[in-house]
Design a protein around this motif. Structure first.
Motif, short mmCIF file in Angstrom:
data_model
loop_
_atom_site.label_atom_id
_atom_site.label_comp_id
_atom_site.label_asym_id
_atom_site.label_seq_id
_atom_site.Cartn_x
_atom_site.Cartn_y
_atom_site.Cartn_z
N GLU A 59 -3.58 9.02 5.51
CA GLU A 59 -3.60 8.26 4.33
C GLU A 59 -4.78 8.52 3.36
OE1 GLU A 59 -3.30 3.31 3.24
OE2 GLU A 59 -4.40 3.99 5.07
N PHE A 60 -4.77 8.24 2.05
CA PHE A 60 -5.63 8.35 0.98
C PHE A 60 -6.06 7.09 0.54
CE2 PHE A 60 -7.73 12.12 -1.36
CZ PHE A 60 -8.76 11.06 -1.93
N LEU A 61 -7.01 6.42 0.79
CA LEU A 61 -7.48 5.23 0.46
C LEU A 61 -8.80 5.43 -0.58
CD1 LEU A 61 -7.38 2.13 0.43
CD2 LEU A 61 -8.68 2.18 2.55
N GLY A 62 -8.50 5.17 -1.75
CA GLY A 62 -9.69 4.95 -2.89
C GLY A 62 -10.26 3.74 -2.84
N VAL A 63 -11.56 3.74 -3.16
CA VAL A 63 -12.66 2.51 -3.38
C VAL A 63 -12.75 2.68 -4.81
CG1 VAL A 63 -14.28 1.12 -2.28
CG2 VAL A 63 -13.04 2.55 -0.71
N ILE A 64 -12.92 1.45 -5.50
CA ILE A 64 -13.58 1.48 -6.81
C ILE A 64 -14.23 0.16 -7.17
CG2 ILE A 64 -11.29 2.55 -7.85
CD1 ILE A 64 -10.28 -0.23 -8.82
N MET A 236 -10.96 6.43 -12.83
CA MET A 236 -9.44 6.01 -12.40
C MET A 236 -8.44 6.68 -12.32
SD MET A 236 -9.61 2.72 -11.26
CE MET A 236 -7.94 2.49 -11.58
N ASP A 237 -8.36 7.76 -13.21
CA ASP A 237 -7.29 8.74 -13.23
C ASP A 237 -7.11 9.48 -12.22
OD1 ASP A 237 -9.77 9.95 -14.10
OD2 ASP A 237 -8.68 11.25 -15.38
N VAL A 238 -8.30 9.81 -11.69
CA VAL A 238 -8.44 10.67 -10.34
C VAL A 238 -7.89 9.85 -9.18
CG1 VAL A 238 -10.05 11.92 -8.56
CG2 VAL A 238 -10.26 12.31 -11.02
N ILE A 239 -8.41 8.42 -9.09
CA ILE A 239 -7.86 7.55 -8.03
C ILE A 239 -6.46 7.34 -8.10
CG2 ILE A 239 -8.01 5.21 -7.23
CD1 ILE A 239 -10.63 6.49 -6.24
N LEU A 240 -5.87 7.07 -9.40
CA LEU A 240 -4.64 6.73 -9.35
C LEU A 240 -3.72 8.08 -8.94
CD1 LEU A 240 -4.80 4.68 -12.78
CD2 LEU A 240 -4.34 3.97 -10.48
N ASP A 241 -4.06 9.26 -9.33
CA ASP A 241 -3.41 10.35 -8.64
C ASP A 241 -3.41 10.66 -7.27
OD1 ASP A 241 -2.06 12.88 -8.98
OD2 ASP A 241 -4.00 13.83 -9.57
N LEU A 242 -4.68 10.31 -6.72
CA LEU A 242 -4.40 10.75 -5.35
C LEU A 242 -4.12 9.63 -4.35
CD1 LEU A 242 -8.05 12.63 -5.46
CD2 LEU A 242 -5.59 13.58 -5.02
N ASP A 258 -4.52 -2.58 -1.97
CA ASP A 258 -3.05 -2.53 -2.33
C ASP A 258 -2.54 -1.32 -2.97
OD1 ASP A 258 -0.18 -3.29 -2.22
OD2 ASP A 258 -0.82 -5.42 -2.81
N THR A 259 -1.42 -0.95 -3.19
CA THR A 259 -0.79 0.23 -3.82
C THR A 259 -1.43 0.41 -5.31
OG1 THR A 259 0.96 -0.89 -4.85
CG2 THR A 259 1.28 0.11 -2.65
N PRO A 260 -1.50 1.50 -5.74
CA PRO A 260 -2.17 1.80 -7.11
C PRO A 260 -1.27 0.88 -8.18
CG PRO A 260 -2.01 3.77 -6.25
CD PRO A 260 -1.43 2.84 -5.14
N ASP A 261 -0.20 0.80 -8.02
CA ASP A 261 0.77 -0.05 -9.36
C ASP A 261 0.35 -1.34 -9.11
OD1 ASP A 261 1.81 2.28 -10.15
OD2 ASP A 261 3.82 1.98 -9.20
N ALA A 262 0.32 -1.93 -7.73
CA ALA A 262 -0.19 -3.32 -7.57
C ALA A 262 -1.41 -3.66 -7.74
CB ALA A 262 -0.07 -3.74 -6.02
N VAL A 263 -2.45 -2.77 -7.53
CA VAL A 263 -3.92 -3.12 -8.09
C VAL A 263 -4.22 -2.84 -9.54
CG1 VAL A 263 -5.97 -2.03 -8.34
CG2 VAL A 263 -5.02 -2.46 -5.97
N MET A 264 -3.37 -2.18 -10.18
CA MET A 264 -3.31 -2.15 -11.65
C MET A 264 -2.62 -3.39 -12.29
SD MET A 264 -5.02 0.43 -12.62
CE MET A 264 -4.27 1.04 -14.53
N ALA A 265 -1.78 -3.91 -11.62
CA ALA A 265 -1.03 -5.18 -12.03
C ALA A 265 -1.72 -6.32 -11.80
CB ALA A 265 0.33 -5.18 -11.82
N ASN A 266 -2.62 -6.17 -11.03
CA ASN A 266 -3.27 -7.50 -10.45
C ASN A 266 -4.39 -8.15 -11.45
OD1 ASN A 266 -5.56 -9.22 -9.08
ND2 ASN A 266 -4.73 -8.55 -7.18
N ALA A 267 -4.21 -9.46 -11.96
CA ALA A 267 -4.73 -9.91 -12.90
C ALA A 267 -6.22 -10.29 -12.51
CB ALA A 267 -4.14 -11.15 -13.42
N THR A 268 -6.44 -10.57 -11.61
CA THR A 268 -7.98 -10.80 -11.08
C THR A 268 -8.91 -9.38 -11.07
OG1 THR A 268 -7.17 -12.30 -9.67
CG2 THR A 268 -9.54 -11.50 -9.30
#
Length: 278
Positions: A59-64, A236-242, A258-268
């Motif tokens: 797994e590739f887990l990004g931390v932002i 962020m573009d690198v994280i979303l890519d990888l 969560d998944t990149p899509d879910a994180v990007m959609a997370n209102a908080t």
């Protein structure tokens, strides 16, 4: 600042995990790396505040998170450079919370740092050979055996080829461009044959034109090897890519994972971070 010693301070409640992500779950038991309510306090201030994460095979887990969110401090706790106040670190199911950094490395945990650290007066190949020799417990006697020397040299060349520096082995490390130094640092990491890689802002200082090539090098670290990667990155573009999943830190705590899509959609997350340009 002195490193704090391990204490008995009660850890604050860990952030809620998604269903199936608790440490007692089948998913967690399969994790190659896990943190359990990991906490580091300086006085009353929590720098890392009850962080529970699991990293799974391949797994590739990004931390932002922005500066001060606790990302590098989390890496310092995982790699053993800081003593935890509370919580645990598990590697391949074993508790490594009190192990020294080199003992963690021997068990398969490898880490890079934000600042470049190579021997500039040595060649690129010599840098990696020394790393291979150190990993294999070599001494000066190693170099008296031709077969052992060949094994070390071959392994060094393999590491350099993996990161795209096969043709730069004879160059002095100090003459490399910054992006190439980042590749060399990854080659030094691979010399230790880690199964879990912690990459701390590998794109820091890398020119925009060199980022895509470095991204491909990092992508290959998990593509065919089964290695798992935990990476802190501000791009962020690198994280979303990888990334397969993204963990978002906020004031030392885990805001979302969560998944990149879910994180990007997370209102908080959007309110706390994405509006700040992460």
């Amino acid at each position: 600042m002195d490193h704090p010693t391990t204490g008995t301070t009660e850890a604050p409640p860990a952030p809620q995990q998604r269903p199936g992500r608790g440490l007692g779950s089948p998913e967690a038991s399969a994790a190659v790396l896990a943190t359990d309510a990991l906490t580091w306090r300086i006085g009353e201030v929590a720098i890392v505040d009850g962080v529970s994460l699991q990293l799974h095979p391949g797994e590739f887990l990004g931390v932002i998170g922005p500066n001060g969110a606790g990302k590098t401090s989390l890496f310092n706790l995982i790699s053993g450079l800081r003593a935890v106040t509370a919580g645990r670190v598990l590697l391949h199911g074993a508790d490594i919370t009190t192990l020294a950094p080199h003992r963690r490395a021997q068990r398969g945990l490898g880490r890079t740092f934000q600042s470049s650290s190579v021997f500039g007066s040595l060649s690129v190949r010599e840098n990696v050979r020394l790393a291979v020799q150190a990993h294999r417990g070599g001494s000066l006697a190693l170099w008296r055996r031709a077969a052992a020397y060949r094994e070390v040299a071959e392994r060094a060349d393999e590491c350099l080829a993996t990161v795209g520096l096969g043709a730069r082995g004879d160059a002095l490390a100090g003459t490399l461009a910054h992006g190439e130094k980042r590749k060399l640092e990854i080659a030094l990491l691979l010399a230790g044959e880690p199964s879990v890689l912690l990459l701390d802002e590998p794109m820091a200082g890398v020119s925009a034109e060199d980022v895509p090539e470095l991204v491909e090098v990092i992508r290959e670290l998990t593509a065919h090897s089964g290695r798992s990667v935990l990476m802190v990155e501000h791009h962020m573009d690198v994280i979303l890519d990888l990334a397969d999943r993204i963990a978002v830190m906020h004031h030392g705590a885990l805001l979302a994972c969560d998944t990149p899509d879910a994180v990007m959609a997370n209102a908080t997350v959007q309110e706390a971070y994405l509006g700040e340009g992460l």
